[in-house]
Scaffold this motif. Structure first.
Motif, PDB file in Angstrom:
ATOM      1  N   SER A 111     -13.795  14.081   7.771  1.00  0.00           N
ATOM      2  CA  SER A 111     -15.069  13.434   8.107  1.00  0.00           C
ATOM      3  C   SER A 111     -14.959  12.427   9.234  1.00  0.00           C
ATOM      4  O   SER A 111     -15.969  11.935   9.728  1.00  0.00           O
ATOM      5  N   MET A 112     -13.722  12.108   9.654  1.00  0.00           N
ATOM      6  CA  MET A 112     -13.545  11.103  10.701  1.00  0.00           C
ATOM      7  C   MET A 112     -12.649  11.612  11.811  1.00  0.00           C
ATOM      8  O   MET A 112     -11.691  12.342  11.559  1.00  0.00           O
ATOM      9  N   GLN A 113     -12.954  11.190  13.028  1.00  0.00           N
ATOM     10  CA  GLN A 113     -12.134  11.544  14.177  1.00  0.00           C
ATOM     11  C   GLN A 113     -10.769  10.847  14.096  1.00  0.00           C
ATOM     12  O   GLN A 113     -10.608   9.830  13.433  1.00  0.00           O
ATOM     13  N   ALA A 114      -9.831  11.388  14.831  1.00  0.00           N
ATOM     14  CA  ALA A 114      -8.457  10.884  14.782  1.00  0.00           C
ATOM     15  C   ALA A 114      -8.363   9.414  15.180  1.00  0.00           C
ATOM     16  O   ALA A 114      -7.541   8.670  14.641  1.00  0.00           O
ATOM     17  N   LYS A 115      -9.228   8.986  16.112  1.00  0.00           N
ATOM     18  CA  LYS A 115      -9.109   7.600  16.590  1.00  0.00           C
ATOM     19  C   LYS A 115      -9.365   6.583  15.485  1.00  0.00           C
ATOM     20  O   LYS A 115      -8.868   5.457  15.542  1.00  0.00           O
ATOM     21  N   PHE A 116     -10.123   6.969  14.456  1.00  0.00           N
ATOM     22  CA  PHE A 116     -10.354   6.052  13.346  1.00  0.00           C
ATOM     23  C   PHE A 116      -9.142   5.994  12.421  1.00  0.00           C
ATOM     24  O   PHE A 116      -8.735   4.923  11.983  1.00  0.00           O
ATOM     25  N   TRP A 117      -8.563   7.143  12.153  1.00  0.00           N
ATOM     26  CA  TRP A 117      -7.372   7.176  11.295  1.00  0.00           C
ATOM     27  C   TRP A 117      -6.196   6.487  11.971  1.00  0.00           C
ATOM     28  O   TRP A 117      -5.319   5.937  11.294  1.00  0.00           O
ATOM     29  N   PHE A 155       0.812  -1.213   0.000  1.00  0.00           N
ATOM     30  CA  PHE A 155       0.000   0.000   0.000  1.00  0.00           C
ATOM     31  C   PHE A 155       0.851   1.272   0.000  1.00  0.00           C
ATOM     32  O   PHE A 155       1.948   1.300   0.566  1.00  0.00           O
ATOM     33  N   LEU A 156       0.305   2.319  -0.584  1.00  0.00           N
ATOM     34  CA  LEU A 156       0.947   3.631  -0.566  1.00  0.00           C
ATOM     35  C   LEU A 156       0.609   4.371   0.729  1.00  0.00           C
ATOM     36  O   LEU A 156      -0.516   4.268   1.226  1.00  0.00           O
ATOM     37  N   PRO A 157       1.542   5.165   1.270  1.00  0.00           N
ATOM     38  CA  PRO A 157       1.178   6.076   2.360  1.00  0.00           C
ATOM     39  C   PRO A 157       0.268   7.163   1.807  1.00  0.00           C
ATOM     40  O   PRO A 157       0.457   7.634   0.675  1.00  0.00           O
ATOM     41  N   LEU A 158      -0.727   7.570   2.588  1.00  0.00           N
ATOM     42  CA  LEU A 158      -1.779   8.449   2.068  1.00  0.00           C
ATOM     43  C   LEU A 158      -1.803   9.854   2.654  1.00  0.00           C
ATOM     44  O   LEU A 158      -2.646  10.664   2.259  1.00  0.00           O
ATOM     45  N   ASP A 159      -0.893  10.163   3.561  1.00  0.00           N
ATOM     46  CA  ASP A 159      -0.963  11.452   4.255  1.00  0.00           C
ATOM     47  C   ASP A 159      -0.972  12.635   3.294  1.00  0.00           C
ATOM     48  O   ASP A 159      -1.816  13.541   3.401  1.00  0.00           O
ATOM     49  N   ASP A 160      -0.052  12.650   2.361  1.00  0.00           N
ATOM     50  CA  ASP A 160       0.011  13.771   1.417  1.00  0.00           C
ATOM     51  C   ASP A 160      -1.190  13.779   0.483  1.00  0.00           C
ATOM     52  O   ASP A 160      -1.751  14.845   0.177  1.00  0.00           O
ATOM     53  N   LEU A 161      -1.605  12.597   0.042  1.00  0.00           N
ATOM     54  CA  LEU A 161      -2.760  12.518  -0.856  1.00  0.00           C
ATOM     55  C   LEU A 161      -4.035  12.989  -0.167  1.00  0.00           C
ATOM     56  O   LEU A 161      -4.888  13.631  -0.783  1.00  0.00           O
ATOM     57  N   ARG A 164       0.632   3.144  10.390  1.00  0.00           N
ATOM     58  CA  ARG A 164       1.767   2.307  10.756  1.00  0.00           C
ATOM     59  C   ARG A 164       3.017   3.169  10.590  1.00  0.00           C
ATOM     60  O   ARG A 164       3.163   3.866   9.584  1.00  0.00           O
ATOM     61  N   ASP A 165       3.865   3.128  11.572  1.00  0.00           N
ATOM     62  CA  ASP A 165       5.076   3.956  11.562  1.00  0.00           C
ATOM     63  C   ASP A 165       4.751   5.433  11.375  1.00  0.00           C
ATOM     64  O   ASP A 165       5.483   6.173  10.702  1.00  0.00           O
ATOM     65  N   GLY A 166       3.623   5.848  11.964  1.00  0.00           N
ATOM     66  CA  GLY A 166       3.266   7.258  11.942  1.00  0.00           C
ATOM     67  C   GLY A 166       2.608   7.742  10.670  1.00  0.00           C
ATOM     68  O   GLY A 166       2.257   8.922  10.562  1.00  0.00           O
ATOM     69  N   LYS A 167       2.390   6.853   9.702  1.00  0.00           N
ATOM     70  CA  LYS A 167       1.779   7.243   8.430  1.00  0.00           C
ATOM     71  C   LYS A 167       0.469   6.492   8.202  1.00  0.00           C
ATOM     72  O   LYS A 167       0.312   5.347   8.639  1.00  0.00           O
ATOM     73  N   ILE A 168      -0.461   7.127   7.482  1.00  0.00           N
ATOM     74  CA  ILE A 168      -1.747   6.516   7.145  1.00  0.00           C
ATOM     75  C   ILE A 168      -1.611   5.712   5.861  1.00  0.00           C
ATOM     76  O   ILE A 168      -1.107   6.227   4.858  1.00  0.00           O
ATOM     77  N   TYR A 169      -2.077   4.464   5.892  1.00  0.00           N
ATOM     78  CA  TYR A 169      -1.943   3.603   4.718  1.00  0.00           C
ATOM     79  C   TYR A 169      -3.275   3.098   4.162  1.00  0.00           C
ATOM     80  O   TYR A 169      -3.278   2.322   3.205  1.00  0.00           O
TER      81      TYR A 169
END
Length: 520
Positions: free
Chosen positions: A169-175, A152-158, A180-185
């Motif tokens: 649209s979502m609270q932080a606890k869902f993200w 999977f690609l990291p998605l933070d920048d996207l 993993r390793d501080g990045k959203i995938y």
């Protein structure tokens, strides 16, 4: 969080330590992290996420600029399905009409049967085939495993450039569950993210015997009702189960790390707790009294315990708002009611997510599509229900009447995205969405969120322990074996397999995590 030939309504699961599938009903979700013989059900298998901000996502258009300014692209989306739909292409065309207009993209829907999804996706990703969007979870085509493989690609920048509306649209606890390793995938699918162990009861029997559901506080309380069914309803199984009905969530156990919630020493519990022993004893008592079917331990699918409409009560670890409709579909068309047995516990969003593949040629447009499918009501409902007038009819308000035999029927709204956008099938509670948000927001959140047990040092022991659980778990969980005789044998085999070595390693890692995070 769960799964023979009737693939439209069945899924297989073994909730001992890992979950394996052969065919699916609907989930859940799924996604239950408890290892001890939890009897999964369609509403359980998969459980994604919802929050108090969910309704803000249900708008009619995505954030991208006018589609005319974008070059045309075609995306591919792989996800699991219950059964092949003859009208898939018809629905795909309707989806593309929407996406073409809004983001100048088309998407090729690539549903795969639940039973072969893992194998197919492993082969496809290993070959580095060009894919744009992949459905992933913590129980099928596992998120952690494939993230570590670089699928999977990291998605933070996207998310910042092409999906800010989706992110908001979502609270932080869902993200956090997608990090993993501080990045959203991955992008969590916005639905119930909490587990609320419950009994599912056929309403016709509840009404007939005037059962007051408010008196059911713990699972033991249902026994007098089971006796009434046994004595008064020939041909009806009082209690249906395949793997047992234990969940630590009913006993004040934090199943993130298997520690009592009020334990300030943070001591990891043994695999066989006093509560699990009680569950085995209760199950055996019910089995010998004829409340549980004789072949419970050998049934392959959770749905096998109730899908003929001849079971009065069964256990569902998720207790998802609105699951009454899903159960009605799969248990012979009989109305059911839920009796919650515990406070809801936040289980996170990892049981159903969509990720962007590292092989995607158009990751920006893939993110725009994911934002659109999570924020556009028309697109989402087309994916879930098909075409209005052919596959479903609108009735009153947001309610619809589904024609299951019209050529497109998914029964898996949790696969596609944000359920706050969905129409309500007949029989769903009018406040299903509000209930979902409430359950999520009021759910107990583990203080151990963020701790991930590294199983590598004890992978051999885990494999050996799993083999022992596979041998004894279902038979003890369903009451088929007498725990007075077989539980000591089971515990001794677990010990020889290395169960205490696993526990010691988890305790070691937990202590280190607590110290590193200033929690001890």
């Amino acid at each position: 969080m769960k799964k023979t030939n009737n693939v439209k309504f069945k899924f297989r699961t073994t909730l001992l330590t890992s979950i394996s599938l052969a065919a699916a009903l609907t989930a859940a979700g799924c996604g239950n992290s408890n290892n001890n013989n939890t009897n999964a059900s369609p509403s359980a298998a998969p459980s994604g996420s919802a929050s108090s901000t969910a309704s803000a996502a249900a708008s009619s258009s995505a954030s991208p600029s006018a589609s005319s300014e974008l070059p045309p692209v075609e995306l591919t989306w792989y996800y699991p399905q219950n059964a092949a739909n003859p009208d898939l292409q018809l629905v795909n065309d309707a989806v593309n009409k929407i996406t073409k207009e809004k983001i100048n993209a088309t998407v090729k829907l690539m549903p795969i049967d639940f039973g072969t999804y893992e194998q197919k996706m492993n082969t496809t990703t290993a070959a580095s085939e060009k894919i744009d969007i992949i459905w992933t979870s913590n129980w099928l085509f596992k998120f952690d495993t494939n993230q570590q493989k670089g699928v999977f690609l990291p998605l933070d920048d996207l998310l910042k450039t092409h999906g800010q509306k989706l992110f908001d649209s979502m609270q932080a606890k869902f993200w956090d569950d997608a990090k993993r390793d501080g990045k959203i995938y991955a992008v969590p699918n916005f639905q119930v993210s909490a587990s609320r162990p419950s009994l599912v009861l056929q309403k016709r029997f509840v009404d007939k015997y005037k059962l007051d559901l408010s008196t059911i506080k713990k699972i033991d309380d249902i026994e007098p009702f089971l006796k009434q069914i046994k004595d008064g309803e020939p041909g009806i199984t009082p209690f249906g189960t395949t793997k047992g009905f234990y969940s630590g969530l009913m006993y004040n156990i934090d199943n993130k790390v298997e520690v009592y919630r009020d334990d300030t020493t943070h001591t990891v519990l043994p695999d066989v707790t006093d509560e699990l022993k009680h569950s085995y004893e209760l199950a055996h008592s019910w089995y010998t009294k004829g409340y549980i079917m004789e072949d419970a331990a050998t049934l392959k699918s959770a749905a096998d315990a109730y899908n003929k409409g001849t079971t009065a009560v069964w256990f569902d670890v998720t207790g998802k708002p609105g699951s009454e409709v899903e159960f009605k579909v799969s248990d012979g068309g009989y109305d059911v009611v839920l009796a919650p047995l515990a406070q809801s516990t936040f289980t996170g969003a990892a049981s159903t997510m969509n990720a962007i593949s590292r092989t995607s040629k158009n990751p920006e447009r893939a993110m725009m599509f994911l934002e659109l499918v999570n924020t556009d009501k028309e697109l989402y409902n087309t994916l879930v229900y098909g075409i209005e007038g052919k596959h479903y009819e609108k009735t009153t308000g947001d309610y619809i009447k589904i024609n299951q035999d019209a050529g497109y029927f998914t029964n898996t709204d949790w696969i596609f995205g944000n359920i706050t956008n969905e129409y309500l099938p007949e029989g769903a509670p009018a406040d299903k969405i509000a209930q979902t948000i409430k359950v999520n927001d009021e759910a107990y959140v583990s203080p151990y969120t963020g701790f991930v047990f590294n199983t590598e040092p004890v992978k051999t022991e885990i494999a050996n322990v799993n083999a022992v659980k596979e041998e004894y778990g279902a038979s003890l969980g369903t009451g088929t074996l007498d725990p007075a005789k077989y539980l000591p044998i089971y515990e001794e085999k677990l010990k020889k397999a290395g169960v205490e070595t696993i526990r010691a390693e988890k305790q070691k890692q937990l202590n280190e995590w607590l110290a590193a995070n200033g929690k001890k």
